[in-house]
Design a protein around this motif. Sequence first.
Motif, PDB file in Angstrom:
ATOM      1  N   GLY A 174      34.179  41.463  46.371  1.00  0.00           N
ATOM      2  CA  GLY A 174      33.783  42.738  46.763  1.00  0.00           C
ATOM      3  C   GLY A 174      34.743  43.885  46.493  1.00  0.00           C
ATOM      4  N   LYS A 175      35.927  43.817  46.314  1.00  0.00           N
ATOM      5  CA  LYS A 175      36.967  44.783  45.866  1.00  0.00           C
ATOM      6  C   LYS A 175      36.761  45.252  44.508  1.00  0.00           C
ATOM      7  N   GLY A 176      36.437  44.264  43.804  1.00  0.00           N
ATOM      8  CA  GLY A 176      36.370  44.497  42.232  1.00  0.00           C
ATOM      9  C   GLY A 176      35.200  45.311  42.005  1.00  0.00           C
ATOM     10  N   ILE A 177      34.132  45.039  42.769  1.00  0.00           N
ATOM     11  CA  ILE A 177      32.660  45.835  42.707  1.00  0.00           C
ATOM     12  C   ILE A 177      33.121  47.456  43.028  1.00  0.00           C
ATOM     13  N   ALA A 178      33.802  47.489  44.275  1.00  0.00           N
ATOM     14  CA  ALA A 178      34.176  48.601  44.987  1.00  0.00           C
ATOM     15  C   ALA A 178      34.759  49.436  43.921  1.00  0.00           C
ATOM     16  N   LYS A 179      35.849  49.049  43.325  1.00  0.00           N
ATOM     17  CA  LYS A 179      36.519  49.321  42.470  1.00  0.00           C
ATOM     18  C   LYS A 179      35.755  50.057  41.342  1.00  0.00           C
ATOM     19  N   LEU A 180      34.828  49.169  40.604  1.00  0.00           N
ATOM     20  CA  LEU A 180      34.217  49.523  39.410  1.00  0.00           C
ATOM     21  C   LEU A 180      33.070  50.664  40.076  1.00  0.00           C
ATOM     22  N   ALA A 181      32.636  50.351  40.972  1.00  0.00           N
ATOM     23  CA  ALA A 181      31.622  51.754  41.617  1.00  0.00           C
ATOM     24  C   ALA A 181      32.349  52.883  41.752  1.00  0.00           C
ATOM     25  N   ALA A 182      33.758  52.907  42.215  1.00  0.00           N
ATOM     26  CA  ALA A 182      34.146  53.999  42.641  1.00  0.00           C
ATOM     27  C   ALA A 182      34.740  54.751  41.298  1.00  0.00           C
ATOM     28  N   ILE A 183      35.066  53.913  40.183  1.00  0.00           N
ATOM     29  CA  ILE A 183      35.490  54.643  38.753  1.00  0.00           C
ATOM     30  C   ILE A 183      34.333  54.967  38.287  1.00  0.00           C
ATOM     31  N   SER A 184      32.946  54.129  38.412  1.00  0.00           N
ATOM     32  CA  SER A 184      31.712  54.903  37.684  1.00  0.00           C
ATOM     33  C   SER A 184      31.461  56.255  38.442  1.00  0.00           C
TER      34      SER A 184
END
Length: 193
Positions: free
Chosen positions: A7-17
């Motif tokens: 979940g943290k990896g997806i959240a980071k990816l979403a924030a970067i995107s």
Amino acid sequence: MSAPAPGKGIAKLAAISLGAFVFTFSLVPLYRIACEKVFGIRLDNTAADASAVASAVPDERWVTVEFDGSVNSKLPWGFRPNATRMRVRVGEQYEATYAAHNNGARAIVGSATPSVAPARASGYFAKTECFCFTAQTLQAGETRDLPVRFIVDPSLPADVHTITLSYTFFKNDVLTERLAAAAPSSTVPHSAP
């Protein structure tokens, strides 16, 4: 060492995107502001909404366009506007001409560089046809009238009453040398005794 939670990896990816998306779309207005404030270039697409702008501006708005011409010292031409000023109605097309004369002993190719003053008026001054779009060749002693057709955009700022269109002609050394090389030789070959 444990792997990060999915979940943290997806959240980071979403924030970067999301950050990249916001940054990308903020570049357009920043570029527009930089061009207008730093360089005095207006990037609005005035041609697309010219009818809407024209209806908002009175039909009787007139401005004065002044014409100026010069040549670089390496070019043996005379160059001047045929009329030094013209009163024009915004939104209408007009034509002005410049006279160019080759004072040289051979054909020469020249290229003209235009400029508009004040600089903030340059985005409102549209040349629809101009001798500056292509190099000009004048034979030795030739004189030619060179036309420029233009329109002053109706959305020109109200405090601009005079626009100056200037041209400077430069010798196009590369094209002049090609022209000289392509010309027939004036020497007559000698016959053997």
